[in-house]
Write an enzyme that holds these catalytic residues in place. Sequence first.
Site, PDB file in Angstrom:
ATOM      1  N   ASP A 105       0.882  -1.172   0.000  1.00 37.06           N
ATOM      2  CA  ASP A 105       0.000   0.000   0.000  1.00 37.06           C
ATOM      3  C   ASP A 105       0.917   1.220   0.000  1.00 37.06           C
ATOM      4  O   ASP A 105       1.556   1.519   1.004  1.00 37.06           O
ATOM      5  CB  ASP A 105      -0.883  -0.054   1.259  1.00 37.06           C
ATOM      6  CG  ASP A 105      -1.634   1.256   1.514  1.00 37.06           C
ATOM      7  OD1 ASP A 105      -1.589   2.163   0.655  1.00 37.06           O
ATOM      8  OD2 ASP A 105      -2.272   1.360   2.587  1.00 37.06           O
TER       9      ASP A 105
ATOM     10  N   LYS B 274       3.051  11.792  -3.244  1.00 37.01           N
ATOM     11  CA  LYS B 274       2.100  10.980  -4.018  1.00 37.01           C
ATOM     12  C   LYS B 274       1.051  11.872  -4.688  1.00 37.01           C
ATOM     13  O   LYS B 274       0.505  11.529  -5.730  1.00 37.01           O
ATOM     14  CB  LYS B 274       1.421   9.967  -3.094  1.00 37.01           C
ATOM     15  CG  LYS B 274       0.430   9.049  -3.799  1.00 37.01           C
ATOM     16  CD  LYS B 274      -0.127   8.022  -2.837  1.00 37.01           C
ATOM     17  CE  LYS B 274      -1.351   7.320  -3.380  1.00 37.01           C
ATOM     18  NZ  LYS B 274      -1.957   6.438  -2.369  1.00 37.01           N
TER      19      LYS B 274
ATOM     20  N   GLU C 171      -7.118   0.969  -4.248  1.00 31.91           N
ATOM     21  CA  GLU C 171      -7.141   0.811  -2.789  1.00 31.91           C
ATOM     22  C   GLU C 171      -8.489   0.282  -2.286  1.00 31.91           C
ATOM     23  O   GLU C 171      -8.512  -0.656  -1.484  1.00 31.91           O
ATOM     24  CB  GLU C 171      -6.778   2.153  -2.129  1.00 31.91           C
ATOM     25  CG  GLU C 171      -5.297   2.488  -2.336  1.00 31.91           C
ATOM     26  CD  GLU C 171      -4.969   3.961  -2.184  1.00 31.91           C
ATOM     27  OE1 GLU C 171      -5.846   4.731  -1.756  1.00 31.91           O
ATOM     28  OE2 GLU C 171      -3.822   4.340  -2.504  1.00 31.91           O
TER      29      GLU C 171
ATOM     30  N   ASP D 271     -13.006   5.251   2.136  1.00 34.93           N
ATOM     31  CA  ASP D 271     -11.553   5.247   2.305  1.00 34.93           C
ATOM     32  C   ASP D 271     -11.037   6.670   2.458  1.00 34.93           C
ATOM     33  O   ASP D 271     -10.897   7.403   1.481  1.00 34.93           O
ATOM     34  CB  ASP D 271     -10.922   4.553   1.085  1.00 34.93           C
ATOM     35  CG  ASP D 271      -9.401   4.463   1.187  1.00 34.93           C
ATOM     36  OD1 ASP D 271      -8.828   4.971   2.173  1.00 34.93           O
ATOM     37  OD2 ASP D 271      -8.784   3.880   0.280  1.00 34.93           O
TER      38      ASP D 271
END
Length: 694
Positions: free
Chosen positions: A8, A70, A148, A171
């Site tokens: 992850d 990211k 994800e 999420d």
Amino acid sequence: MTPAVGIDLGTTYSAVAWVNPDGDPEIIPDAAGEPLTASVVSFAGGAPVVGVSAKADLAADATEVAHLFKRSMGNASFRLSLGGRQWSPTELSALVLGHLKAQAEAALGVPVTRAVVTVPDYFTHPQRSATIEAGRLAGLEVPRIISEPTAAALAYGLRPGPRSRRVLVYDLGGGTFDISLVDIDAEGITVRSTEGDHELGGRDWDERLAAIILDKHPDEAAAIEAHPGPLLVAVEDLKRMLSARRAAEVRLVVGDRTLRCEVTREEFEAACRDLLQSTAQLTGKVLEETGLTWADIDGVLPVGGSTRMPMVRDWIEAMSGKPPMGGVHPDQAVALGAAAQAAILLEQEAGLRLDGPGDVEPILRLSAPRRIVGTVAHSLGMIAENAAGDRYVNSVLLPRNRTIPCVETRPYQFHVKGDGSDLLEVFLTQGETDDPAPCAYLGRYLVTGFPGRSRGRTVVDIAYAYDDNAIVGVTATDRSSGAALHVEVADLPEDVPQRFLQPPVRATVREPLTTYLAFDLSGSMAGAPLAAAQQAARAFLAQLDLTTTEVGIVSFSDRVAVSLPATHNAADVERAIGRLTVGSTGVGNATDPFRELRQLLAGVEGRRFGVVLADGVWYNQSGAVQRAHECHRDGVEIIAVGFGSADRKFLRKIASSTEQAMFTNLGQLSAVFGTIAREITESGSSDYRLPGAG
Ligand code: AMP
């Protein structure tokens, strides 16, 4: 043996997991036993360092520290200057991946050379490609990247529980928010629809806390803000403490003083309501897109570290009317699911069948769901000109939320000179609206290799595909010769996207086309006829060159309704087709669509068509014929298609020519509509060039 490893790669924290010999995914902690690794890289000591000590450097306000990179993944121009050189987000991510690879190797005692890596569902093609590249730079083959939420749902699906569940995966990580509707059953995981915001995450909660602190200490505010590193780390600590208690305090060193800052949970929650509201809005969109209500949802699965905040859990409960689902660690589920996916791939490569045991030993517990069906969060499109030729538009070709892998073929009118210089240039985009500004630009796709003999007007069929990783592939065929054409991806010119925000420079004459589909939705269309008409409308859409053609929908029975004004956007057309219902405009045949068709197409440039589907006998035939003739006089071509009890003679009277009146049956409807669209497309302009070419 190759271990099944999943990573992850998070905005603020990352984690690595593997499937252990018992067949269960398990987190591989770092040397200190910590399951999560901060996605922070520090160059403060010279050589790059990843994780907890890098985060300590950030707290000490080292300027040589990179974090949150990211968020810039896939952005070709983004660079950070660290340790005396420029770093791309891909390279920084590679350092994090390399760190986790080493961590896994130390724990497992074997080399780790491949890993499934997760990305947010809405990561675009360039962001996904950059993630695979980061793996390569770190010495990891990435056989698959998965979303994800898909990974989290898979981890949840591995838990014992009811055989089938329909859940919303909520999420909320450090920098991103994803909400996905997922069906979990004994066989597998199917993602139905996803929405997301990559500018929304725990960082925003941190910023609200920072604002509270600055507000409370106005005299020191400037001094604190001058060195934001310590504040950023302090507020994150404070936020975590506030997840456990109603009030908490942090100390901040400002100059030679130590500041004690106390914040209550109540203050914090009051400052963050709009952030929660944003997540609710996106959740509502997912429900709306899938046509479901909360009553259809078994529960909400919280994923991501930020769902540890009580206000998030309360919000989920208030929204859904049920407490959040439990059973998986919110910040470990994604890595665990990635490891499970890695195991499934290894099993498949070794020959374990999805529908039952094969000849090899399963790596993952045999009872685990193994069929994983993901979707694409972004529509794929290309830049075209609008009908008037005074604006660039994003023409959506492959609508979002298709399950991957998927492919869609669409035709383009193209004029071939046949002298070897022919070049079809396509700017591919990912974006949902007609507006080119918010789109992600995937590249400039160049189609060449037209056979010499196919000179003049030709139609090129271009196939757009999303592979298992939601990475885009393009192939092209010359329709008249059947020859496969050469497709090559070139870098984007520097003036893209700016070029498409200005009016096009008209280098070529092009003839745009606008066509309305007009559906008789009287009572006799209920059931199979409506389904056949919808299928025919989709077949029609698939055969249109959407860069030159706009499509709209009109429905009529006792009243006339404009279901969709003409657009280049295939996703909008598909949605409007899906929404057609019998009864919405009455059940009789009191009216006809010709007045509206004439009005909608009045003053529109280029060729104009109304394709009218009739199923019964209309009450006022002479009025309809009269109004149809007014369309003909205005240059609006009417194509009439009838089936069932439609009257053939009447169809010929409303059509612009005898050839444009067709009688068919339900089974042939899609073929007929497809042919009409093909003919419209193939008869189009001969001087058309895609925008930007030459
Ligand atoms: P993820 O990207 O899923 O690892 O989530 C990281 C985010 O979760 C960061 O913004 C963390 O600050 C936040 N987070 C982790 N644990 C907690 C906690 N106990 N309370 C509040 N936020 C947390």
